[in-house]
Write a protein that holds these residues in place. Structure first.
Motif, mmCIF file in Angstrom:
data_model
loop_
_atom_site.group_PDB
_atom_site.id
_atom_site.type_symbol
_atom_site.label_atom_id
_atom_site.label_comp_id
_atom_site.label_asym_id
_atom_site.label_seq_id
_atom_site.Cartn_x
_atom_site.Cartn_y
_atom_site.Cartn_z
ATOM 1 N N CYS A 276 3.523 13.915 -3.460
ATOM 2 C CA CYS A 276 3.740 12.233 -3.353
ATOM 3 C C CYS A 276 2.444 11.499 -2.601
ATOM 4 C CB CYS A 276 5.017 11.922 -2.725
ATOM 5 S SG CYS A 276 5.264 12.267 -1.021
ATOM 6 N N ASP A 277 2.564 10.351 -2.648
ATOM 7 C CA ASP A 277 1.455 9.583 -1.770
ATOM 8 C C ASP A 277 2.466 8.933 -1.082
ATOM 9 O OD1 ASP A 277 2.385 7.368 -3.388
ATOM 10 O OD2 ASP A 277 0.493 7.451 -4.498
ATOM 11 N N ALA A 278 1.870 7.818 -0.580
ATOM 12 C CA ALA A 278 2.708 6.989 0.614
ATOM 13 C C ALA A 278 4.157 6.118 -0.183
ATOM 14 C CB ALA A 278 1.943 5.680 1.415
ATOM 15 N N VAL B 230 -5.064 15.109 -15.212
ATOM 16 C CA VAL B 230 -5.635 15.310 -13.959
ATOM 17 C C VAL B 230 -5.301 13.965 -13.345
ATOM 18 C CG1 VAL B 230 -7.935 15.117 -12.636
ATOM 19 C CG2 VAL B 230 -7.391 16.779 -14.807
ATOM 20 N N VAL B 231 -4.780 14.304 -12.112
ATOM 21 C CA VAL B 231 -4.535 13.099 -11.167
ATOM 22 C C VAL B 231 -5.535 13.015 -10.071
ATOM 23 C CG1 VAL B 231 -2.860 11.939 -9.617
ATOM 24 C CG2 VAL B 231 -2.024 12.990 -11.703
ATOM 25 N N PRO B 232 -6.489 12.020 -9.925
ATOM 26 C CA PRO B 232 -7.305 12.077 -8.922
ATOM 27 C C PRO B 232 -6.691 11.734 -7.478
ATOM 28 C CG PRO B 232 -8.492 10.644 -10.659
ATOM 29 C CD PRO B 232 -6.749 11.133 -11.031
ATOM 30 N N ARG B 233 -7.136 12.157 -6.470
ATOM 31 C CA ARG B 233 -6.480 11.843 -5.174
ATOM 32 C C ARG B 233 -7.507 11.785 -4.042
ATOM 33 N NH1 ARG B 233 -1.181 12.988 -2.623
ATOM 34 N NH2 ARG B 233 -1.445 13.092 -0.434
ATOM 35 N N GLY B 234 -7.339 10.709 -3.229
ATOM 36 C CA GLY B 234 -8.285 10.588 -1.861
ATOM 37 C C GLY B 234 -7.395 11.063 -1.013
ATOM 38 N N GLY C 84 -4.194 9.928 -0.218
ATOM 39 C CA GLY C 84 -2.825 9.709 -0.438
ATOM 40 C C GLY C 84 -1.807 8.784 0.178
ATOM 41 N N THR C 85 -2.549 7.734 0.512
ATOM 42 C CA THR C 85 -1.969 6.748 1.277
ATOM 43 C C THR C 85 -1.692 5.620 0.582
ATOM 44 O OG1 THR C 85 -3.932 5.139 1.716
ATOM 45 C CG2 THR C 85 -3.221 7.133 3.274
ATOM 46 N N SER C 86 -1.606 5.446 -1.020
ATOM 47 C CA SER C 86 -1.415 4.658 -2.068
ATOM 48 C C SER C 86 0.120 4.276 -1.894
ATOM 49 C CB SER C 86 -1.538 5.243 -3.258
ATOM 50 O OG SER C 86 -0.980 4.453 -4.293
HETATM 51 C C1 LIG Z 1 0.431 1.854 6.378
HETATM 52 C C2 LIG Z 1 -0.555 1.713 5.262
HETATM 53 C C3 LIG Z 1 -1.229 0.418 5.396
HETATM 54 C C4 LIG Z 1 -1.951 -0.038 4.266
HETATM 55 N N1 LIG Z 1 -2.851 -1.035 4.515
HETATM 56 C C5 LIG Z 1 -3.490 -1.666 3.311
HETATM 57 C C6 LIG Z 1 -4.194 -2.795 3.222
HETATM 58 O O1 LIG Z 1 -4.326 -3.368 4.274
HETATM 59 N N2 LIG Z 1 -5.000 -2.963 2.184
HETATM 60 C C7 LIG Z 1 -4.940 -2.522 1.185
HETATM 61 O O2 LIG Z 1 -5.636 -2.724 0.138
HETATM 62 N N3 LIG Z 1 -4.136 -1.164 1.140
HETATM 63 C C8 LIG Z 1 -3.395 -0.965 1.964
HETATM 64 N N4 LIG Z 1 -2.923 0.310 1.926
HETATM 65 C C9 LIG Z 1 -2.842 1.002 0.770
HETATM 66 C C10 LIG Z 1 -3.781 2.342 0.566
HETATM 67 O O3 LIG Z 1 -4.030 2.614 1.840
HETATM 68 C C11 LIG Z 1 -4.861 1.940 -0.277
HETATM 69 O O4 LIG Z 1 -4.503 1.891 -1.559
HETATM 70 C C12 LIG Z 1 -5.952 2.836 -0.181
HETATM 71 O O5 LIG Z 1 -7.177 2.402 -0.804
HETATM 72 C C13 LIG Z 1 -5.810 4.243 -0.871
HETATM 73 O O6 LIG Z 1 -6.692 5.140 -0.553
HETATM 74 P P1 LIG Z 1 -6.423 6.713 -0.759
HETATM 75 O O7 LIG Z 1 -7.668 7.499 -0.314
HETATM 76 O O8 LIG Z 1 -5.284 7.140 0.409
HETATM 77 O O9 LIG Z 1 -6.153 6.949 -2.161
HETATM 78 P P2 LIG Z 1 -4.850 7.729 -2.841
HETATM 79 O O10 LIG Z 1 -3.477 7.271 -2.315
HETATM 80 O O11 LIG Z 1 -5.085 9.120 -2.646
HETATM 81 O O12 LIG Z 1 -5.070 7.365 -4.192
HETATM 82 C C14 LIG Z 1 -5.144 6.054 -4.732
HETATM 83 C C15 LIG Z 1 -5.541 5.778 -6.183
HETATM 84 O O13 LIG Z 1 -6.972 6.163 -6.242
HETATM 85 C C16 LIG Z 1 -7.184 7.214 -7.151
HETATM 86 N N5 LIG Z 1 -8.035 8.041 -6.825
HETATM 87 C C17 LIG Z 1 -8.343 8.854 -5.538
HETATM 88 N N6 LIG Z 1 -9.369 9.367 -5.561
HETATM 89 C C18 LIG Z 1 -10.416 9.153 -6.613
HETATM 90 C C19 LIG Z 1 -11.339 9.089 -7.094
HETATM 91 N N7 LIG Z 1 -12.304 10.095 -6.477
HETATM 92 N N8 LIG Z 1 -11.813 8.846 -8.127
HETATM 93 C C20 LIG Z 1 -11.037 8.097 -9.034
HETATM 94 N N9 LIG Z 1 -9.925 7.729 -8.646
HETATM 95 C C21 LIG Z 1 -9.444 8.229 -7.308
HETATM 96 C C22 LIG Z 1 -5.478 7.929 -7.368
HETATM 97 O O14 LIG Z 1 -5.658 8.600 -8.624
HETATM 98 C C23 LIG Z 1 -4.890 6.796 -7.106
HETATM 99 O O15 LIG Z 1 -4.355 6.104 -8.293
HETATM 100 C C24 LIG Z 1 -1.954 0.789 3.001
HETATM 101 C C25 LIG Z 1 -1.439 1.892 3.037
HETATM 102 C C26 LIG Z 1 -0.523 2.270 4.169
HETATM 103 C C27 LIG Z 1 0.272 3.631 3.915
#
Ligand SMILES: Cc1cc2nc3c(=O)[nH]c(=O)nc-3n(C[C@H](O)[C@H](O)[C@H](O)COP(=O)(O)OP(=O)(O)OC[C@H]3O[C@@H](n4cnc5c(N)ncnc54)[C@H](O)[C@@H]3O)c2cc1C
Lengths: 385, 479
Positions: free
Chosen positions: B42-44, B78-82, B84-86
């Motif tokens: 899962c993510d967030a 394929v599910v891309p992941r950074g 996982g804070t989505s």
């Molecule tokens: C406590 C908390 C606070 C937050 N605050 C904010 C905020 O202030 N503002 C805000 O905008 N968001 C916020 N978020 C949401 C989240 O952090 C953002 O959406 C962040 O950009 C997700 O980044 P990630 O690397 O964790 O991506 P993931 O959760 O891993 O993935 C997010 C999406 O990106 C896609 N993805 C990942 N890597 C790639 C890649 N290499 N190529 C193509 N697609 C890709 C995934 O498939 C998924 O759809 C918050 C989340 C939490 C948990």
């Protein structure tokens, strides 16, 4: 054949749904970049009017054919403006007529303030358009932050009417500046000037314009840095920049409102190129690469904007696209012919995988090839470039 | 939450898939043991979980391309992941999918202060991009609250915003170029160190496309010099409505603060109990921050305070020192933690026109009574991006469902008043089925046609963003 001027979105949709032959899509017809082209002229002029303006929310919604002048005067009455400072192409292209807001966004037209505030595409919040199948499509909205679904708003900005005919746009506006001033240094060569502009842009002093006019003949080169804000703030930042740029020469500060506005308006509209013979090119590069690219083109006259990241070139008529673009192949960037022989070579040919994506999109949005065929990345252009 | 049933044919071919991935990638880059793939379930948005078939963690763009080619040939989603804070379930796997994580792609490739950009691999965290340039006085502007953890990859995929986007814009306004791998393994370069890429704005299109159009491996980002200083003022009001008018008047007056944050009474009380920041007990609080030199800050705050006075504030506290600034921000920054202390909560993300603030806050209050769940509001008021936090008890049967229904009702209200479902968190699976409330069928069709172009096989993150019913024809045609 006479220009078609639908009076409603529905009428426009019906025209496109039933069409058998291509169209030349236009707003006020003041920016015929890459034209003239084949097809019946289809103008948005009658799709006009501001439909919503909320100064406290910094948003405006207007139909595509609304004259830019009407929008700017409505904003000015509330002390607001289009911060991306759209250029007026009439002087340099020798066109007449009224620029429309649809044309501004359709061509993604920005001016000197792009370097600080962003481009037209950065201010566009939502669109309505009719695609090549005659379908009315909506994307984005009228709020400042919106990630609901794909951002077709950005895709439509700068697509020159090849993916759909814009009918309504909603966009972000900003407060105008209380005052403005220019810090100017004279006599710098191009490379030194770009280094000075980079220094200014890498400061915390919120430069809202950074240009270099190389001069020539009796005119000395002028390197210009614009600051905007309250009078005290502009004066303070000008002082700090004068210190920071001391090694580049004597930096003068001009804060006469009309004079400052005039200098930047002339630059925005490429006044030094008005009425001059030759082709005009718009080159987007990494700023520090700009002087080298200009130096490699004997006979070219240049105006540098965006700290050197945008170079306007006046070159002899018929200068081959390849001569302008070859150096960009190694350093990166792109070049568009704004004025010159119409048609082929106007737009920078994309690399093959990008071209395939663009063609794919075009076939989805306009499967019958009705909208501005031959403009942008058509196969014909790629084959001949 | 419906997800398409896993494809049994793909599940059966797991050994072949893993063998091929292992041959193409270094050993440590492929994870297939169910005990280990569980870490990616899962993510967030933790309410939904599903371990993937396998996980790959490539170390270069070429390895990403190799992995994608194999999945493409075998028809594996394929599910891309950074990181996982989505919060929208964007990175939620399906049982028949491969998670492609960029966690090992963390290098800084180039920093150029003269031309004001940085080029990084996209697994790098948001905060560490600023970390790489701050010794020279620079920063990367978009600052999601998750910036310590979230990756640039996810920021680009979600077009993430932050507290300072009123002045500096969101990710798409600060992104200059990307290297992206298409599902068939083709590597595409868009934009670069220059402004405004040639041709169609594909960079603008892929930013916010939620991992459905390509896998982004490298990014060129605009960096800026830090301002000389920043200071907030805290303003308390007796009514949400008056606070809303004050926001609008500040904006109209021509000062452009970097942030205007809004908290309502339930949120103020929770923060106060949690952090003891000394907030007044009032109906609504604004924190307005401006930047510049000391004198410039004073001048701007003076204007703001003058406007605030005209609205009869119950509290007006101007910071004159870094300590006072920190105190003013303390409560706001601990808002989410404070709410988490009291309860389980769901964080919404709709945006509304700023002029609708008072109306929407009033309606949310009424709905809170109708659904029998408390709600606290804390959000970026300058741009209308609301974050209502609905409080519920996960252990109480029916509470989660009620909470989701309440959330959907609030988001529909946002759309109704001219706003949208999500301002920065993205659609993912969370808001997928609400898309029909914002868009007409043809509006969604043309978005899906874009996916058809980039990913004709509908293999990249296929069950997200578009309601399954809407996307069925596209997914079936591709299969
Ligand atoms: C406590 C908390 C606070 C937050 N605050 C904010 C905020 O202030 N503002 C805000 O905008 N968001 C916020 N978020 C949401 C989240 O952090 C953002 O959406 C962040 O950009 C997700 O980044 P990630 O690397 O964790 O991506 P993931 O959760 O891993 O993935 C997010 C999406 O990106 C896609 N993805 C990942 N890597 C790639 C890649 N290499 N190529 C193509 N697609 C890709 C995934 O498939 C998924 O759809 C918050 C989340 C939490 C948990």
């Amino acid at each position: 054949m006479k220009t078609l001027e639908p009076e409603s979105e529905a009428e426009l949709a019906a025209i496109l749904a039933g069409a058998k032959a291509p169209f030349r899509v236009q707003g006020g017809g003041t920016r015929p970049i890459g034209g003239p082209r084949e097809g019946v002229a289809l103008a948005t002029r009658r799709l006009s009017g501001i439909t919503l303006y909320e100064p406290g929310a910094l948003t405006m919604v207007a139909r595509a054919g609304t004259p830019l002048a009407e929008i700017e005067s409505t904003l000015a009455a509330e002390g607001q403006r289009l911060a991306f400072e759209p250029m007026d192409h009439r002087g340099v292209l020798g066109t007449t007529g009224e620029p429309t807001i649809g044309g501004v966004f359709g061509a993604n037209v920005s001016g000197p303030r792009r370097i600080q505030a962003g481009a037209a595409r950065d201010f566009l919040l939502g669109v309505r358009f009719v695609d090549g199948r005659g379908q009315i499509i909506r994307n984005g909205g009228r709020v400042m932050k919106n990630v609901t679904g794909y951002d077709l708003v950005k895709l439509m900005a700068g697509s020159f009417g090849t993916l759909g005919v814009l009918t309504e746009l909603s966009f972000k506006v900003l407060p105008g500046a209380k005052s403005a001033g220019t810090v100017a240094i004279t006599g710098l060569d191009d490379a030194t000037a770009i280094a000075a502009l980079s220094r200014a842009l890498a400061s915390p002093f919120e430069v809202s314009g950074a240009a270099h006019l190389p001069g020539g003949g009796n005119d000395a080169a002028r390197t210009l840095i614009r600051l905007e804000g309250s009078q005290a703030s502009v004066a303070y930042r000008a002082g700090r920049l004068q210190e920071a740029l001391a090694q580049f020469g004597d930096a003068r500060f001009d804060h006469d409102g009309d004079a400052v506005a005039g200098v930047w308006r002339d630059l925005r509209d490429l006044r030094p190129f008005h009425g001059r013979e030759g082709d005009v090119w718009r080159v987007s590069v990494k700023p520090s690469d700009a002087p080298g690219i200009v130096a490699a083109l004997p006979g070219a006259e240049a105006i540098y904007d965006w700290g050197g990241g945008l170079v306007w070139l006046l070159v002899p008529r018929g200068t081959a696209a390849q001569a302008i673009r070859a150096p960009l192949d190694t350093v990166g960037g792109h070049a568009t012919r704004i004025r010159g022989e119409a048609g082929e070579g106007t737009f920078h040919p994309p690399p093959a995988p990008v071209a395939a994506l663009q063609e794919g999109l075009r076939r989805k949005f306009d499967p019958r090839g009705l909208l501005n065929p031959g403009l942008m990345d058509s196969p014909a252009q790629m084959a001949s470039d | 939450m419906d997800m398409p049933p896993p494809n049994p044919d793909i599940l059966a071919r797991k050994p072949e898939l893993v063998a091929r991935l292992n041959r193409a990638l270094p050993e440590a880059a492929v994870i297939s043991d169910p005990a280990e793939t569980r870490a990616y379930e899962c993510d967030a948005l933790t309410a939904y979980k599903c371990p993937p078939l396998a996980v790959v963690l490539p170390g270069s763009t070429q390895e990403v391309a190799a992995a994608l080619r194999i999945c493409h040939e075998m028809g594996v989603p394929v599910v891309p992941r950074g990181a996982g804070t989505s919060l929208a379930g964007g990175a939620l796997p399906s049982a028949d999918s491969v998670i492609l994580g960029v966690a090992r792609l963390t290098e800084v490739l180039e920093t150029d202060y003269e031309n004001r950009f940085i080029r990084v691999q996209t697994g790098r965290t948001n905060l560490s991009v600023t970390g790489a340039v701050e010794t020279k006085g620079f920063f990367y502007a978009p600052d999601p609250s998750s910036q310590l953890a979230c990756a640039i990859a996810g920021n680009i995929a979600m077009n993430s915003g932050g507290a300072h986007c009123l002045k500096y814009g969101v990710t798409t306004n600060n992104l200059m170029g990307v290297t992206m791998v298409l599902m068939d393994g083709t590597v595409v370069e868009l934009g670069g160190a220059h402004l405004d890429a040639a041709g169609y704005d594909l960079l603008g299109l892929i930013c916010g496309s939620e991992g459905q159009l390509g896998v982004v491996t490298e990014a060129t980002l605009r960096i800026l010099h830090k301002p000389e200083g920043a200071r907030p003022v805290l303003i308390g009001f007796d009514s949400n409505e008056v606070a809303g008018h004050c926001v609008s008047d500040i904006i109209k007056a021509g000062v452009l603060p970097v942030a205007i944050e809004f908290m309502d009474r339930p949120c103020i009380r929770a923060c106060e109990a949690f952090a003891g920041a000394g907030y007044p007990d009032c109906e609504a609080l604004l924190i307005v921050e401006v930047e510049g030199s000391d004198a410039e800050i004073d001048e701007q705050l003076e204007t703001i305070i003058e406007i605030a006075r005209a609205h009869d504030p119950v509290e007006l506290r101007q910071s004159t020192s870094p300590e006072e600034s920190a105190r003013i921000w303390l409560g706001r920054k601990s808002a989410f933690g404070a709410m988490g202390q009291i309860n389980d909560y769901m964080c919404l993300d709709g945006t509304i026109p700023v002029s609708q603030l008072p109306h929407v806050l009033k309606r949310i209050g009424e709905m809170s009574g109708e659904f029998g769940l408390d709600v606290a509001n804390v959000f970026h008021a300058g741009d209308g991006n609301m974050h209502p936090l609905i409080l519920f008890d996960a252990n109480k049967p029916g509470d989660l469902e009620r909470c989701e229904a309440f959330g959907a009702a609030i988001l529909k209200l946002c759309v109704e008043v001219g706003g949208c479902l999500t301002g920065e968190h993205g659609v993912g699976i969370e808001k997928r089925d609400l898309m029909i409330d914002q868009y007409a069928p043809e509006d969604l069709e043309i978005q899906m046609a874009v996916k058809d172009v980039f990913d004709p096989g509908w293999l990249l993150n296929p069950a997200k963003v578009f309601p399954l019913q809407s996307s069925a024809a596209h997914r079936d045609a591709a299969a």
